[in-house]
Scaffold this motif. Structure first.
Motif, PDB file in Angstrom:
ATOM      1  N   UNK A 167    -111.835 -41.797  50.509  1.00 52.54           N
ATOM      2  CA  UNK A 167    -111.835 -42.290  49.142  1.00 52.54           C
ATOM      3  C   UNK A 167    -111.650 -43.801  49.181  1.00 52.54           C
ATOM      4  N   UNK A 168    -112.373 -44.517  48.336  1.00 50.16           N
ATOM      5  CA  UNK A 168    -112.210 -45.963  48.303  1.00 50.16           C
ATOM      6  C   UNK A 168    -113.120 -46.574  47.266  1.00 50.16           C
ATOM      7  N   UNK A 169    -112.931 -47.855  47.013  1.00 45.12           N
ATOM      8  CA  UNK A 169    -113.727 -48.541  45.998  1.00 45.12           C
ATOM      9  C   UNK A 169    -115.040 -49.045  46.573  1.00 45.12           C
ATOM     10  N   UNK A 170    -115.024 -49.744  47.688  1.00 43.24           N
ATOM     11  CA  UNK A 170    -116.228 -50.270  48.301  1.00 43.24           C
ATOM     12  C   UNK A 170    -116.718 -51.539  47.633  1.00 43.24           C
ATOM     13  N   UNK A 171    -117.477 -52.336  48.379  1.00 43.47           N
ATOM     14  CA  UNK A 171    -118.130 -53.511  47.796  1.00 43.47           C
ATOM     15  C   UNK A 171    -119.064 -53.073  46.673  1.00 43.47           C
ATOM     16  N   UNK A 172    -119.691 -51.922  46.881  1.00 48.58           N
ATOM     17  CA  UNK A 172    -120.447 -51.237  45.835  1.00 48.58           C
ATOM     18  C   UNK A 172    -120.057 -49.773  45.894  1.00 48.58           C
ATOM     19  N   UNK A 173    -119.989 -49.137  44.755  1.00 46.00           N
ATOM     20  CA  UNK A 173    -119.602 -47.727  44.701  1.00 46.00           C
ATOM     21  C   UNK A 173    -120.460 -47.007  43.674  1.00 46.00           C
ATOM     22  N   UNK A 174    -120.854 -45.787  44.027  1.00 44.95           N
ATOM     23  CA  UNK A 174    -121.648 -44.956  43.127  1.00 44.95           C
ATOM     24  C   UNK A 174    -120.877 -43.677  42.853  1.00 44.95           C
ATOM     25  N   UNK A 175    -120.850 -43.291  41.589  1.00 43.40           N
ATOM     26  CA  UNK A 175    -120.115 -42.103  41.170  1.00 43.40           C
ATOM     27  C   UNK A 175    -121.036 -41.240  40.316  1.00 43.40           C
ATOM     28  N   UNK A 176    -121.212 -39.989  40.733  1.00 42.27           N
ATOM     29  CA  UNK A 176    -122.079 -39.091  39.976  1.00 42.27           C
ATOM     30  C   UNK A 176    -122.193 -37.752  40.676  1.00 42.27           C
ATOM     31  N   UNK A 177    -123.058 -36.890  40.176  1.00 46.82           N
ATOM     32  CA  UNK A 177    -123.260 -35.583  40.782  1.00 46.82           C
ATOM     33  C   UNK A 177    -123.871 -35.692  42.172  1.00 46.82           C
ATOM     34  N   UNK A 178    -123.539 -34.746  43.045  1.00 45.58           N
ATOM     35  CA  UNK A 178    -124.014 -34.809  44.430  1.00 45.58           C
ATOM     36  C   UNK A 178    -125.539 -34.807  44.514  1.00 45.58           C
ATOM     37  N   UNK A 179    -126.198 -34.015  43.671  1.00 46.95           N
ATOM     38  CA  UNK A 179    -127.658 -33.963  43.728  1.00 46.95           C
ATOM     39  C   UNK A 179    -128.267 -35.299  43.333  1.00 46.95           C
ATOM     40  N   UNK A 180    -127.743 -35.918  42.276  1.00 45.98           N
ATOM     41  CA  UNK A 180    -128.264 -37.224  41.873  1.00 45.98           C
ATOM     42  C   UNK A 180    -127.968 -38.287  42.928  1.00 45.98           C
ATOM     43  N   UNK A 181    -126.798 -38.220  43.544  1.00 47.05           N
ATOM     44  CA  UNK A 181    -126.492 -39.171  44.621  1.00 47.05           C
ATOM     45  C   UNK A 181    -127.459 -39.005  45.786  1.00 47.05           C
ATOM     46  N   UNK A 182    -127.766 -37.758  46.123  1.00 51.46           N
ATOM     47  CA  UNK A 182    -128.716 -37.502  47.211  1.00 51.46           C
ATOM     48  C   UNK A 182    -130.082 -38.094  46.880  1.00 51.46           C
ATOM     49  N   UNK A 183    -130.587 -37.815  45.695  1.00 52.39           N
ATOM     50  CA  UNK A 183    -131.912 -38.302  45.326  1.00 52.39           C
ATOM     51  C   UNK A 183    -131.951 -39.820  45.244  1.00 52.39           C
ATOM     52  N   UNK A 184    -130.839 -40.428  44.876  1.00 55.70           N
ATOM     53  CA  UNK A 184    -130.786 -41.890  44.822  1.00 55.70           C
ATOM     54  C   UNK A 184    -130.767 -42.494  46.221  1.00 55.70           C
ATOM     55  N   UNK A 185    -129.999 -41.896  47.119  1.00 58.19           N
ATOM     56  CA  UNK A 185    -129.820 -42.516  48.437  1.00 58.19           C
ATOM     57  C   UNK A 185    -131.051 -42.326  49.321  1.00 58.19           C
ATOM     58  N   UNK A 186    -131.857 -41.298  49.024  1.00 58.41           N
ATOM     59  CA  UNK A 186    -133.107 -41.128  49.774  1.00 58.41           C
ATOM     60  C   UNK A 186    -134.301 -41.689  48.987  1.00 58.41           C
TER      61      UNK A 186
END
Length: 251
Positions: free
Chosen positions: A204-223
Motif C-alpha cells: 500500500x502506498x501513495x506513489x508519484x502517481x497512483x491509480x484507484x479503481x476496479x481491478x478490471x478497469x486497472x488491467x485494461x488501462x495498464x495494458x
C-alpha cells in the motif's frame, strides 16, 4: 487459484463473441487485425503452448509450425477449433505434470505457467473482441488482479531490455489500488526502480502517481486497451509518470 477451469471458462466466453459476428470486423485495439485474425492468434497460441508442454520442449518452437495451427474456414468449426486448443493445453499439462520444466519466453518455467499465461492472454483479447463489437466486458476481480500481477512479473523481466529506457525514473513510484472487495494485498501494487531494473510489490502506498479503481478497469488501462479518461479510475499525483509508464512498457 485453479487456473485450468478458469482458463477453459475464459476461452468459452471468448469463443461466444464470435458466434454470428462479422469476421471482417476490425479490432481497433489490435491495429490491422480483424476478428478472424484475433481468433486465429488466440487459438494458435493455445496450441503452440500445448505442443511445447506435450513435447516437454526446452527451446523455442516457431508458432508457424504448430500442428493444426490454422482454423477451419467454417465459422462454427473455427469456434470448435478454438475451444479444442484450450482443452489441448489443459490436457497436455495434466499429462506432463504441472511442475514439469518447459520453455517459455521468460526462461524455463513449470508447465502450468502456460495455463496461467494463456488465461490472461485470452482475457485481454476477449476485451479486444468486446470493444470491437461494442459489447460489455466484465471479468472476475480475482482473475483481473492476478492478470495485473502476472503482467508485472513479465514487465520486471522485460522492461528496459536491449538498452531501452526504464518506464520509471530513479525515485519515481507508481501505485495501483483495486477497490474490489475481498482482494486484500493482492489488489495493491507498487512499482519502483531497484538496481537498474523494475521491481514491484503488493504494498500500500501513495506513489508519484497512483491509480484507484476496479481491478478490471486497472488491467485494461495498464495494458493500453482503454484510456483512464474513459474509465472510473481515479488518477492521483504526477500523470506524466503514468504516461511514461504506458509508453515504455511492453504489451
Amino acid at each position: 487459484m485453479d487456473y485450468a477451469p478458469a482458463f477453459l471458462e475464459e476461452n468459452r466466453a471468448f469463443a461466444e463473441l464470435f458466434r454470428d459476428a462479422d469476421e471482417s470486423t476490425p479490432v481497433p485495439t489490435c491495429p490491422g487485425w480483424t476478428l478472424t485474425q484475433l481468433l486465429r492468434h488466440v487459438g494458435r497460441g493455445d496450441r503452440w503452448a500445448a505442443q511445447i508442454v506435450r513435447d516437454r520442449l526446452e527451446e523455442y518452437l516457431d508458432p508457424r509450425t504448430v500442428e493444426g495451427g490454422k482454423p477451419p474456414p467454417d465459422p462454427a468449426d473455427a469456434i470448435s477449433w478454438l475451444q479444442g486448443g484450450a482443452q489441448r493445453l489443459v490436457d497436455a499439462v495434466e499429462l506432463s505434470g504441472v511442475e514439469t520444466p518447459v520453455w517459455t519466453f521468460l526462461g524455463t518455467r513449470p508447465a502450468n505457467w502456460w495455463v496461467r499465461r494463456r488465461l490472461h492472454e485470452t482475457a485481454v483479447h476477449r476485451a479486444d473482441a468486446a470493444l470491437a463489437l461494442g459489447t460489455q466486458f466484465s471479468l472476475d476481480a480475482e482473475i483481473a488482479a492476478d492478470a495485473i500481477t502476472e503482467w508485472l512479473e513479465r514487465v520486471a523481466i522485460q522492461a528496459g531490455a536491449e538498452g531501452a529506457p526504464l518506464p520509471l525514473g530513479d525515485g519515481e513510484t507508481l501505485h495501483l489500488h483495486a477497490t474490489d472487495p475481498g482482494l486484500g494485498d493482492a489488489g495493491e501494487w507498487t512499482m519502483r526502480v531497484d538496481g537498474g531494473a523494475i521491481a514491484w510489490s503488493h504494498d500500500h502506498g501513495k506513489g508519484s502517481a497512483a491509480l484507484r479503481g476496479g481491478a478490471t478497469e486497472l488491467l485494461l488501462a495498464i495494458v493500453r486497451r482503454v484510456p483512464v479518461a474513459d474509465t472510473g479510475i481515479q488518477l492521483f499525483g504526477d500523470d506524466a509518470v503514468w504516461h511514461k509508464w504506458l509508453d515504455r512498457t511492453p504489451l
